[in-house]
Design an enzyme around this catalytic site. Structure first.
Site, PDB file in Angstrom:
ATOM      1  N   ASP A   1      -0.913  -4.942   0.389  1.00 60.67           N
ATOM      2  CA  ASP A   1       0.251  -5.021  -0.504  1.00 60.67           C
ATOM      3  C   ASP A   1       1.257  -3.909  -0.212  1.00 60.67           C
ATOM      4  OD1 ASP A   1       1.812  -5.980  -2.526  1.00 60.67           O
ATOM      5  OD2 ASP A   1       0.622  -5.103  -4.153  1.00 60.67           O
TER       6      ASP A   1
ATOM      7  N   TRP B   1       7.822  -0.987   1.193  1.00 58.15           N
ATOM      8  CA  TRP B   1       7.898  -0.107   2.364  1.00 58.15           C
ATOM      9  C   TRP B   1       9.252  -0.328   3.057  1.00 58.15           C
ATOM     10  CZ3 TRP B   1       8.743  -1.108   7.509  1.00 58.15           C
ATOM     11  CH2 TRP B   1       8.517  -0.043   8.401  1.00 58.15           C
TER      12      TRP B   1
ATOM     13  N   HIS C   1       7.205  -7.059   6.630  1.00 58.75           N
ATOM     14  CA  HIS C   1       6.060  -7.933   6.921  1.00 58.75           C
ATOM     15  C   HIS C   1       5.618  -7.772   8.374  1.00 58.75           C
ATOM     16  CE1 HIS C   1       6.131  -9.643   3.010  1.00 58.75           C
ATOM     17  NE2 HIS C   1       7.278 -10.268   3.157  1.00 58.75           N
TER      18      HIS C   1
ATOM     19  N   THR D   1      -1.789 -18.613  -2.865  1.00 59.14           N
ATOM     20  CA  THR D   1      -1.267 -19.893  -3.363  1.00 59.14           C
ATOM     21  C   THR D   1      -0.022 -19.652  -4.234  1.00 59.14           C
ATOM     22  OG1 THR D   1      -2.978 -19.702  -5.085  1.00 59.14           O
ATOM     23  CG2 THR D   1      -3.409 -21.254  -3.311  1.00 59.14           C
TER      24      THR D   1
ATOM     25  N   TRP E   1       4.121 -19.045  -2.473  1.00 60.83           N
ATOM     26  CA  TRP E   1       5.137 -20.084  -2.207  1.00 60.83           C
ATOM     27  C   TRP E   1       6.333 -19.934  -3.148  1.00 60.83           C
ATOM     28  CZ3 TRP E   1       4.349 -22.523   2.168  1.00 60.83           C
ATOM     29  CH2 TRP E   1       3.041 -22.747   2.620  1.00 60.83           C
TER      30      TRP E   1
ATOM     31  N   LEU F   1     -16.531  -8.088  15.290  1.00 58.10           N
ATOM     32  CA  LEU F   1     -16.099  -8.274  13.900  1.00 58.10           C
ATOM     33  C   LEU F   1     -15.700  -9.722  13.609  1.00 58.10           C
ATOM     34  CD1 LEU F   1     -14.540  -6.357  11.464  1.00 58.10           C
ATOM     35  CD2 LEU F   1     -12.655  -7.506  12.543  1.00 58.10           C
TER      36      LEU F   1
ATOM     37  N   ARG G   1      -7.117  -2.256  -2.091  1.00 57.08           N
ATOM     38  CA  ARG G   1      -5.758  -2.753  -2.295  1.00 57.08           C
ATOM     39  C   ARG G   1      -4.800  -1.593  -2.066  1.00 57.08           C
ATOM     40  NH1 ARG G   1      -3.262  -7.049  -6.432  1.00 57.08           N
ATOM     41  NH2 ARG G   1      -1.113  -6.899  -5.723  1.00 57.08           N
TER      42      ARG G   1
ATOM     43  N   GLU H   1     -17.046  -3.129  -5.168  1.00 61.99           N
ATOM     44  CA  GLU H   1     -16.436  -1.858  -5.557  1.00 61.99           C
ATOM     45  C   GLU H   1     -14.964  -1.927  -5.154  1.00 61.99           C
ATOM     46  OE1 GLU H   1     -17.930   0.746  -7.057  1.00 61.99           O
ATOM     47  OE2 GLU H   1     -19.810  -0.384  -7.138  1.00 61.99           O
TER      48      GLU H   1
HETATM   49  C1  FPP Z   1       2.279  -8.108   0.376  1.00 62.27           C
HETATM   50  O1  FPP Z   1       3.408  -7.287   0.358  1.00 62.27           O
HETATM   51  C2  FPP Z   1       2.269  -8.885   1.592  1.00 62.27           C
HETATM   52  C3  FPP Z   1       2.324 -10.254   1.682  1.00 62.27           C
HETATM   53  C4  FPP Z   1       2.420 -11.173   0.538  1.00 62.27           C
HETATM   54  C5  FPP Z   1       2.319 -10.893   2.974  1.00 62.27           C
HETATM   55  C6  FPP Z   1       1.271 -10.321   3.855  1.00 62.27           C
HETATM   56  C7  FPP Z   1       1.701 -10.511   5.235  1.00 62.27           C
HETATM   57  C8  FPP Z   1       1.385  -9.688   6.246  1.00 62.27           C
HETATM   58  C9  FPP Z   1       0.548  -8.482   6.169  1.00 62.27           C
HETATM   59  C10 FPP Z   1       1.910  -9.946   7.572  1.00 62.27           C
HETATM   60  C11 FPP Z   1       1.607 -11.286   8.081  1.00 62.27           C
HETATM   61  C12 FPP Z   1       0.183 -11.512   8.254  1.00 62.27           C
HETATM   62  C13 FPP Z   1      -0.282 -12.129   9.305  1.00 62.27           C
HETATM   63  C14 FPP Z   1      -1.708 -12.494   9.396  1.00 62.27           C
HETATM   64  C15 FPP Z   1       0.603 -12.427  10.419  1.00 62.27           C
HETATM   65  P1  FPP Z   1       4.588  -7.730  -0.585  1.00 62.27           P
HETATM   66  O2  FPP Z   1       5.489  -8.636   0.183  1.00 62.27           O
HETATM   67  O3  FPP Z   1       4.026  -8.325  -1.841  1.00 62.27           O
HETATM   68  O4  FPP Z   1       5.307  -6.377  -0.851  1.00 62.27           O
HETATM   69  P2  FPP Z   1       5.746  -5.790  -2.256  1.00 62.27           P
HETATM   70  O5  FPP Z   1       4.501  -5.737  -3.108  1.00 62.27           O
HETATM   71  O6  FPP Z   1       6.252  -4.425  -1.884  1.00 62.27           O
HETATM   72  O7  FPP Z   1       6.802  -6.688  -2.806  1.00 62.27           O
END
Ligand code: FPP
Length: 233
Positions: A17, A22, A34, A63, A66, A128, A181, A200
């Protein structure tokens, strides 16, 4: 950072997250956040593999995701395409198994095809096991498992925890002992609902793109000092 290599969690879940925060904090676009998140994931998979972690499940797209702007969803899906293409291209020299949880039927056909190809190409690797949760929700997974159980044609089904577990997306994989997280948020957000009952939890203040191997080891070291009682004494 020293960790006890004889007491590693076998299965770690990660809620990646903070990509957008960031990006905002550093003056970049959401997609750059991302993209950096995807790079962090690639680094961490290598590091976790070197450490000897057996299973890593990462939450890439829920889910509920979207509901985000169409353009952002499109960009995340394109990143996923890139990630899968790299997995296909590099599989011969990498040592990990790649698999997926979530409702893949809700994804574009070309992504589903790539996922199948990556599963096939990496299935005999010895390192892994990476599970990427895409179009995943813990409740959705349980509902799909119940449907599959009833549609299985098995007679006189006795509904037990063991039986339902067999119909979950990653059947046979041990429950995660440890879930991390990032970004300071302290909630589970529909991740591994069934499997996390005795996990945990560890919350890091770092945004996901900044999460390093040292942060990972710090988290594992914290886990190693926990007293797990599983509801017993
Ligand atoms: C959470 O940060 C991230 C996501 C919902 C998307 C996760 C995607 C990636 C780590 C990159 C793509 C993954 C692959 C496998 C190619 P957020 O967007 O919720 O950020 P925020 O909490 O700061 O709004």
């Amino acid at each position: 950072m020293n960790i006890d290599m004889s007491n590693l969690p076998e299965h770690i879940g990660i809620i990646m997250d903070g990509n957008r925060r960031w990006a905002k904090a550093n003056g970049f676009s959401k997609i750059k956040g991302h993209r950096e998140g995807a790079n962090t994931l690639k680094r961490l998979v290598e590091d976790a593999n070197k450490l000897g972690i057996k299973y890593l499940t990462v939450y890439a797209f829920s889910t509920e995701n979207w509901k985000r702007e169409e353009s952002e969803v499109k960009e995340i899906m394109n990143l996923l395409r890139e990630f899968l293409t790299e997995c296909e291209r590099n599989y011969a020299k990498e040592d990990y198994v790649v698999n997926f949880i979530g409702d893949s039927k809700g994804l574009a056909q070309d992504i589903q095809d790539k996922m199948c190809s990556v599963i096939e190409k990496t299935k005999n690797k010895k390192g892994l096991h990476l599970y990427i949760a895409i179009n995943y929700g813990g409740r959705d997974e349980i509902i799909r498992a119940v449907r599959r159980l009833f549609e299985s044609g098995e007679n006189n089904i006795e509904i037990t925890e063991q039986k339902l577990s067999e119909y979950l997306d990653a059947s046979g994989v041990p429950d995660p002992e440890f879930i991390i997280r990032t970004s300071g948020e302290m909630r589970i957000s529909n991740f591994l609902t069934w499997q996390s009952v005795y996990s945990e939890f560890y919350f890091s203040d770092k945004y996901w793109p900044d999460f390093s191997i040292d942060d990972f080891k710090l988290a594992i070291s914290d886990f190693q000092h926990r007293n797990r009682r599983f509801g017993g004494i």
